[in-house]
Design a protein around this motif. Structure first.
Motif, PDB file in Angstrom:
ATOM      1  N   ASP A  25     -48.367 -21.748 -53.717  1.00 59.63           N
ATOM      2  CA  ASP A  25     -49.508 -20.911 -53.303  1.00 59.63           C
ATOM      3  C   ASP A  25     -49.247 -19.417 -53.488  1.00 59.63           C
ATOM      4  O   ASP A  25     -50.189 -18.624 -53.471  1.00 59.63           O
ATOM      5  N   ASN A  26     -47.986 -19.035 -53.622  1.00 59.43           N
ATOM      6  CA  ASN A  26     -47.581 -17.615 -53.752  1.00 59.43           C
ATOM      7  C   ASN A  26     -48.092 -16.764 -52.591  1.00 59.43           C
ATOM      8  O   ASN A  26     -48.392 -15.583 -52.768  1.00 59.43           O
ATOM      9  N   ASP A  27     -48.187 -17.358 -51.400  1.00 59.21           N
ATOM     10  CA  ASP A  27     -48.790 -16.618 -50.281  1.00 59.21           C
ATOM     11  C   ASP A  27     -47.767 -16.099 -49.279  1.00 59.21           C
ATOM     12  O   ASP A  27     -48.105 -15.763 -48.151  1.00 59.21           O
ATOM     13  N   LEU A  28     -46.488 -16.076 -49.689  1.00 60.57           N
ATOM     14  CA  LEU A  28     -45.457 -15.607 -48.757  1.00 60.57           C
ATOM     15  C   LEU A  28     -45.372 -14.095 -48.764  1.00 60.57           C
ATOM     16  O   LEU A  28     -45.164 -13.483 -49.819  1.00 60.57           O
ATOM     17  N   TRP A  29     -45.488 -13.539 -47.611  1.00 60.89           N
ATOM     18  CA  TRP A  29     -45.396 -12.090 -47.473  1.00 60.89           C
ATOM     19  C   TRP A  29     -43.947 -11.650 -47.769  1.00 60.89           C
ATOM     20  O   TRP A  29     -43.010 -12.367 -47.487  1.00 60.89           O
ATOM     21  N   GLY A  30     -43.791 -10.491 -48.369  1.00 63.12           N
ATOM     22  CA  GLY A  30     -42.437  -9.948 -48.565  1.00 63.12           C
ATOM     23  C   GLY A  30     -41.842 -10.215 -49.929  1.00 63.12           C
ATOM     24  O   GLY A  30     -40.772  -9.698 -50.236  1.00 63.12           O
ATOM     25  N   THR A  31     -42.500 -11.028 -50.753  1.00 67.37           N
ATOM     26  CA  THR A  31     -42.003 -11.260 -52.115  1.00 67.37           C
ATOM     27  C   THR A  31     -43.185 -11.218 -53.081  1.00 67.37           C
ATOM     28  O   THR A  31     -44.275 -11.705 -52.748  1.00 67.37           O
TER      29      THR A  31
ATOM     30  N   LEU B 188     -49.311 -13.615 -44.062  1.00 71.58           N
ATOM     31  CA  LEU B 188     -49.817 -14.248 -45.274  1.00 71.58           C
ATOM     32  C   LEU B 188     -50.036 -13.176 -46.333  1.00 71.58           C
ATOM     33  O   LEU B 188     -50.563 -12.114 -46.028  1.00 71.58           O
ATOM     34  N   LYS B 189     -49.634 -13.462 -47.559  1.00 72.95           N
ATOM     35  CA  LYS B 189     -49.907 -12.512 -48.653  1.00 72.95           C
ATOM     36  C   LYS B 189     -51.176 -12.992 -49.366  1.00 72.95           C
ATOM     37  O   LYS B 189     -51.155 -14.008 -50.060  1.00 72.95           O
ATOM     38  N   THR B 190     -52.243 -12.263 -49.162  1.00 76.87           N
ATOM     39  CA  THR B 190     -53.526 -12.671 -49.753  1.00 76.87           C
ATOM     40  C   THR B 190     -53.848 -11.799 -50.973  1.00 76.87           C
ATOM     41  O   THR B 190     -53.194 -10.783 -51.199  1.00 76.87           O
ATOM     42  N   VAL B 191     -54.850 -12.213 -51.723  1.00 76.56           N
ATOM     43  CA  VAL B 191     -55.285 -11.425 -52.883  1.00 76.56           C
ATOM     44  C   VAL B 191     -56.186 -10.291 -52.371  1.00 76.56           C
ATOM     45  O   VAL B 191     -57.146 -10.555 -51.640  1.00 76.56           O
TER      46      VAL B 191
END
Ligand code: F6P
Length: 360
Positions: free
Chosen positions: A137-143, A337-340
């Protein structure tokens, strides 16, 4: 002799084995014969119920290209970690007990959002933890990038590529529903790479009239078919404006669709009279072998995790920032969460080439 525990947790992805290999090979290089790796079966479950085995260096050979995980995985929801199991077992205490009984120097966790929260919890409980960012999902914050993501982009893109020919032959509207949980990274990248005409992601709630107008405009331009890449978490503007309770109520009283793609399909058919088909590649997006990008990322992240262990620098998730491998404190990662960003440049560029996001 030092002993390192390792586990893979949550939904799998193509590059878990490549990452474990990166950690293990680097540890063997750093410590020679003075390191033993203990593999826990099925994620945190193995740590809770002391289900583990000592791994050999040969276990890590020949697995760079192998999808899935040689350790097995399972979902152990973070919310349930403080809730005793059906036999009254305190899971957190059980994990600490296993760690101490085995006299581990450190626990290496390969996981996504929920798993990182548990990794942080264990770190706060006094265990030495190093984690690595896994998820399609590539939704991890910090990377900037998680391993597994690019491989999943490949699979989802091939699905859209395959749909192109059949959509063209029949002159149909096709909806490809892409994974990604609550975020749109996978859909955005696969949608652009696969040449989708319309991309719908959770971060940009769509207006069905805008979607339909984009389809009609393609018809006016003489295009025989259209392809929509729709995130499994995509949501209409109308639904996004409702409270959780109101949305639940609306869904309870309306027609129940298997997923958003089917709901959209029905609406498009009704509003345009065009024939619509829905394709859900589902878990194929987590399957198969890791792509070269992921193999490289996994190897680099694995080596960095081993280096943190050598430095006894615990409580971090290794990450990638501007192409360089780095680290980020677990407490900063946990629960975010790392969102678009709807205003980011990739969205603007996609709009420049005419992709419709259903918003304007
Ligand atoms: O987090 C990875 C992911 O594949 C999501 O994209 C998807 O929503 C979910 O896992 C599916 O979970 P499961 O494999 O438990 O059905």
């Amino acid at each position: 002799m030092i002993r390192i525990g390792m586990l893979t947790s949550g939904g799998d992805c193509q590059s878990l084995n490549a990452t474990m290999r990166g950690v293990a090979k680097s540890l063997y290089k750093l410590y020679g014969g003075e390191v033993e790796i203990i593999g826990f079966e099925d994620g945190y479950k193995g740590l809770i119920y002391a289900d583990y085995h000592a791994m050999k260096s040969s276990d890590f050979s020949g697995i760079l290209t192998k999808g899935g995980t040689i350790l097995g995985t399972s979902r152990q929801p973070f919310k349930q970690m403080r809730v005793p199991d059906e036999n009254g077992l305190d899971k957190v205490e059980a994990m600490k007990h296993t760690y101490r009984k085995l006299k581990l120097e450190c626990l290496v966790v390969l996981g996504g959002n929920g798993s990182q929260k548990t990794a942080n919890l264990l770190h706060e409980e006094g265990l030495n933890v190093v984690s690595l960012p896994k998820t399609i999902d590539n939704d991890l914050w910090g990377t900037e990038m998680t391993f597994g993501f690019q491989s999943a982009v490949n699979v989802a893109t091939s699905a859209i590529d395959c749909i192109h020919t059949t959509a063209a032959s029949h002159g149909r509207v096709f909806i490809v529903e892409v994974m990604g949980h609550k975020v749109g990274w996978l859909t955005l990248h696969a949608g652009i790479a696969g040449g989708a005409d319309i991309i719908l992601i959770p971060e940009i709630p769509y207006n069905i009239d805008t979607v339909v107008e984009a389809l009609k405009e393609r018809n006016r331009q003489g295009k025989r078919f259209s392809i929509l890449a729709v995130a499994e978490g995509a949501i209409s503007k109308e639904d996004a404006s409702l409270s959780k309770k109101e949305l639940k109520e609306k869904r309870k009283n309306g027609i129940v669709y298997p997923s958003v793609a089917y709901e959209l399909g029905a609406q498009i058919e009704e509003m345009t009279g065009q024939e619509v088909r829905v394709t859900v590649p589902g878990h194929t997006q987590r399957g198969g072998e890791p792509c070269p990008y992921d193999r490289v990322l996994s190897t680099r992240l694995g080596a960095a995790a081993a280096e943190l262990i050598r430095q006894k620098n615990y409580g971090y998730m290794v990450c990638i920032k501007r192409g360089e491998i780095s680290k980020v404190p677990l407490e900063e990662v946990a629960g975010k969460l790392k969102t678009v960003d709807p205003d980011c440049s990739i969205i603007r560029e996609a709009k420049m080439v005419g992709i419709c996001f259903g918003d304007e």
